[in-house]
Design a protein around this motif. Sequence first.
Motif, mmCIF file in Angstrom:
data_model
loop_
_atom_site.group_PDB
_atom_site.id
_atom_site.type_symbol
_atom_site.label_atom_id
_atom_site.label_comp_id
_atom_site.label_asym_id
_atom_site.label_seq_id
_atom_site.Cartn_x
_atom_site.Cartn_y
_atom_site.Cartn_z
ATOM 1 N N PRO A 1 -0.403 1.031 6.116
ATOM 2 C CA PRO A 1 -0.686 2.432 5.771
ATOM 3 C C PRO A 1 0.430 3.347 6.268
ATOM 4 O O PRO A 1 0.849 3.246 7.419
ATOM 5 C CB PRO A 1 -2.007 2.716 6.509
ATOM 6 C CG PRO A 1 -2.646 1.372 6.678
ATOM 7 C CD PRO A 1 -1.504 0.413 6.885
ATOM 8 N N ARG A 2 0.941 4.204 5.391
ATOM 9 C CA ARG A 2 2.004 5.156 5.721
ATOM 10 C C ARG A 2 3.215 4.465 6.353
ATOM 11 O O ARG A 2 3.886 5.025 7.216
ATOM 12 C CB ARG A 2 1.473 6.268 6.623
ATOM 13 C CG ARG A 2 0.434 7.148 5.939
ATOM 14 C CD ARG A 2 -0.064 8.229 6.859
ATOM 15 N NE ARG A 2 -0.800 7.692 7.986
ATOM 16 C CZ ARG A 2 -2.070 7.323 7.954
ATOM 17 N NH1 ARG A 2 -2.750 7.440 6.836
ATOM 18 N NH2 ARG A 2 -2.680 6.855 9.021
ATOM 19 N N ALA A 3 3.457 3.217 5.935
ATOM 20 C CA ALA A 3 4.612 2.441 6.430
ATOM 21 C C ALA A 3 4.611 2.320 7.949
ATOM 22 O O ALA A 3 5.668 2.230 8.574
ATOM 23 C CB ALA A 3 5.923 3.040 5.938
ATOM 24 N N GLY A 4 3.428 2.323 8.544
ATOM 25 C CA GLY A 4 3.304 2.140 9.986
ATOM 26 C C GLY A 4 3.343 3.419 10.801
ATOM 27 O O GLY A 4 3.171 3.387 12.022
ATOM 28 N N ASP B 1 12.867 -1.965 7.260
ATOM 29 C CA ASP B 1 11.967 -3.120 7.308
ATOM 30 C C ASP B 1 11.056 -3.090 6.084
ATOM 31 O O ASP B 1 10.018 -2.429 6.094
ATOM 32 C CB ASP B 1 11.131 -3.100 8.593
ATOM 33 C CG ASP B 1 10.253 -4.332 8.748
ATOM 34 O OD1 ASP B 1 10.174 -5.140 7.796
ATOM 35 O OD2 ASP B 1 9.626 -4.499 9.815
ATOM 36 N N PRO B 2 11.422 -3.784 5.007
ATOM 37 C CA PRO B 2 10.641 -3.754 3.769
ATOM 38 C C PRO B 2 9.179 -4.155 3.954
ATOM 39 O O PRO B 2 8.313 -3.729 3.186
ATOM 40 C CB PRO B 2 11.381 -4.747 2.861
ATOM 41 C CG PRO B 2 12.783 -4.743 3.373
ATOM 42 C CD PRO B 2 12.661 -4.582 4.860
ATOM 43 N N HIS B 3 8.877 -4.974 4.965
ATOM 44 C CA HIS B 3 7.494 -5.415 5.210
ATOM 45 C C HIS B 3 6.567 -4.237 5.526
ATOM 46 O O HIS B 3 5.353 -4.332 5.351
ATOM 47 C CB HIS B 3 7.463 -6.420 6.365
ATOM 48 C CG HIS B 3 6.091 -6.898 6.715
ATOM 49 N ND1 HIS B 3 5.410 -7.807 5.942
ATOM 50 C CD2 HIS B 3 5.257 -6.563 7.737
ATOM 51 C CE1 HIS B 3 4.222 -8.033 6.475
ATOM 52 N NE2 HIS B 3 4.106 -7.292 7.570
ATOM 53 N N LEU B 4 7.124 -3.117 5.944
ATOM 54 C CA LEU B 4 6.301 -1.956 6.282
ATOM 55 C C LEU B 4 5.569 -1.388 5.066
ATOM 56 O O LEU B 4 4.635 -0.597 5.233
ATOM 57 C CB LEU B 4 7.166 -0.867 6.936
ATOM 58 C CG LEU B 4 7.725 -1.207 8.320
ATOM 59 C CD1 LEU B 4 8.642 -0.089 8.808
ATOM 60 C CD2 LEU B 4 6.603 -1.440 9.326
ATOM 61 N N GLU B 5 5.961 -1.797 3.863
ATOM 62 C CA GLU B 5 5.251 -1.319 2.675
ATOM 63 C C GLU B 5 3.812 -1.833 2.622
ATOM 64 O O GLU B 5 2.991 -1.349 1.847
ATOM 65 C CB GLU B 5 5.991 -1.724 1.407
ATOM 66 C CG GLU B 5 5.978 -3.210 1.112
ATOM 67 C CD GLU B 5 6.690 -3.569 -0.176
ATOM 68 O OE1 GLU B 5 7.224 -2.649 -0.843
ATOM 69 O OE2 GLU B 5 6.709 -4.771 -0.527
ATOM 70 N N VAL C 1 0.819 -1.212 0.000
ATOM 71 C CA VAL C 1 0.000 0.000 0.000
ATOM 72 C C VAL C 1 0.853 1.262 0.000
ATOM 73 O O VAL C 1 0.335 2.365 -0.038
ATOM 74 C CB VAL C 1 -0.961 0.025 1.221
ATOM 75 C CG1 VAL C 1 -1.980 -1.085 1.120
ATOM 76 C CG2 VAL C 1 -0.189 -0.064 2.544
ATOM 77 N N VAL C 2 2.176 1.120 0.064
ATOM 78 C CA VAL C 2 3.094 2.262 0.035
ATOM 79 C C VAL C 2 3.972 2.131 -1.200
ATOM 80 O O VAL C 2 4.594 1.089 -1.420
ATOM 81 C CB VAL C 2 3.969 2.306 1.308
ATOM 82 C CG1 VAL C 2 4.974 3.450 1.217
ATOM 83 C CG2 VAL C 2 3.104 2.460 2.547
ATOM 84 N N ASP C 3 4.016 3.176 -2.030
ATOM 85 C CA ASP C 3 4.795 3.081 -3.264
ATOM 86 C C ASP C 3 6.079 3.908 -3.234
ATOM 87 O O ASP C 3 6.725 4.093 -4.259
ATOM 88 C CB ASP C 3 3.943 3.495 -4.471
ATOM 89 C CG ASP C 3 3.426 4.923 -4.361
ATOM 90 O OD1 ASP C 3 3.786 5.609 -3.387
ATOM 91 O OD2 ASP C 3 2.665 5.346 -5.255
ATOM 92 N N SER C 4 6.474 4.403 -2.074
ATOM 93 C CA SER C 4 7.726 5.147 -1.958
ATOM 94 C C SER C 4 8.915 4.179 -1.994
ATOM 95 O O SER C 4 8.782 2.985 -1.708
ATOM 96 C CB SER C 4 7.751 5.956 -0.662
ATOM 97 O OG SER C 4 6.735 6.930 -0.653
ATOM 98 N N MET D 1 6.490 6.967 17.314
ATOM 99 C CA MET D 1 6.178 5.535 17.338
ATOM 100 C C MET D 1 5.739 5.087 15.951
ATOM 101 O O MET D 1 5.062 5.805 15.225
ATOM 102 C CB MET D 1 5.071 5.249 18.354
ATOM 103 C CG MET D 1 3.797 6.014 18.105
ATOM 104 S SD MET D 1 2.582 5.741 19.405
ATOM 105 C CE MET D 1 1.304 6.914 18.919
ATOM 106 N N ILE D 2 6.125 3.866 15.608
ATOM 107 C CA ILE D 2 5.776 3.273 14.319
ATOM 108 C C ILE D 2 5.253 1.870 14.565
ATOM 109 O O ILE D 2 5.871 1.079 15.291
ATOM 110 C CB ILE D 2 6.999 3.213 13.363
ATOM 111 C CG1 ILE D 2 7.475 4.623 13.003
ATOM 112 C CG2 ILE D 2 6.675 2.432 12.106
ATOM 113 C CD1 ILE D 2 8.606 5.132 13.860
#
Length: 341
Positions: free
Chosen positions: A153-156, A146-150, A97-100, A170-171
């Motif tokens: 939403p908003r990389a956590g 942490d690539p899984h954060l993609e 959900v994150v394309d950055s 916090m993330i």
Amino acid sequence: MPDRQLADPARKLNEYNVTQNESEEFAMERLTAVVPYELAGMRLDQALAELFADYSRTRLQAWVKSGRVTVNGRALKAKDKLEGGEEIVLEAEEEVVVDSEPQDIPLDIVYEDESLLVVNKPAGLVVHPAAGNWDGTLLNALLHHDPHLETLPRAGIVHRIDKETSGLLMIAKTLQAHNSLTQQLQEREITREYLAITRGRMTAGGTVDEPIGRHPTDRKRYAVREAGKHAVTHYRVLNRFAHHTFIQVMLETGRTHQIRVHMAHIRYPLLGDPVYGGRFQMPPDCGERLEAELRNFKRQALHAAKLGLLHPVTDEYLEWEHPLPEDMAHLLEALEANERR
């Protein structure tokens, strides 16, 4: 402020009870929520948008159609209305959900486990990509860490601080954690304390309870406005100087630029604030050391020093503190030395 003891195991965050599906094959998390009675009469798709606001209505409606949403164990249509009190189960399918782009930007990690990450953000680092800052942000750094954060939403990222504000953020690292932390923010259960240096000598601490909204003519700024959103800032004096004050600030709400707007509103703008602080003026009776520090300080003197929350999995209250960064510490030392002249 939240109780700093272990929470009641039966407690639900705003009636959420989120559990994670452990099947890696399906890359899915099962999220549950009890429909608040204030949403009675609302369509299912509208209620989902309220309860799971980090997902678009399009995605939520698609999950309803594919049977990934049940209400009290039954599949309903998006247009079906709710009575309140129902249990909704959403099987949120993991997807990008994150394309950055990930970027190798150093992170000052204060705490990390499987579901939560706390970092100390330096001044000058933008939190999230936006116009004028499409890369080189904290989000880009998180995706590299942490690539899984993609898939979140908003990389956590669940809250932000301004580019030139330093301090703790916090993330979330899982959907479960993201929902928990978001709900804690909404329920005002997150402890957030800041350290700041203002222009002007305060006589005492206090509370600013004034609504904040977009500035009527400058869309990049915010202002106290009657039609704005509810905003409450508590502050207390830590040290007074001839023309400045060192304060601790506690946020009850979290509006954009809240501390900066509220302090400027009561005529104690943050030192170095280029947007709300007005034209730079050197105070009288200023020694050489202090003058140099003031001229070289190019950001608002604001640091997110303390963060406290209930762990999204264990429900244990955790709290972190981070000392002032060097630039603010040197400025404070110069203010103190100037008083002794």
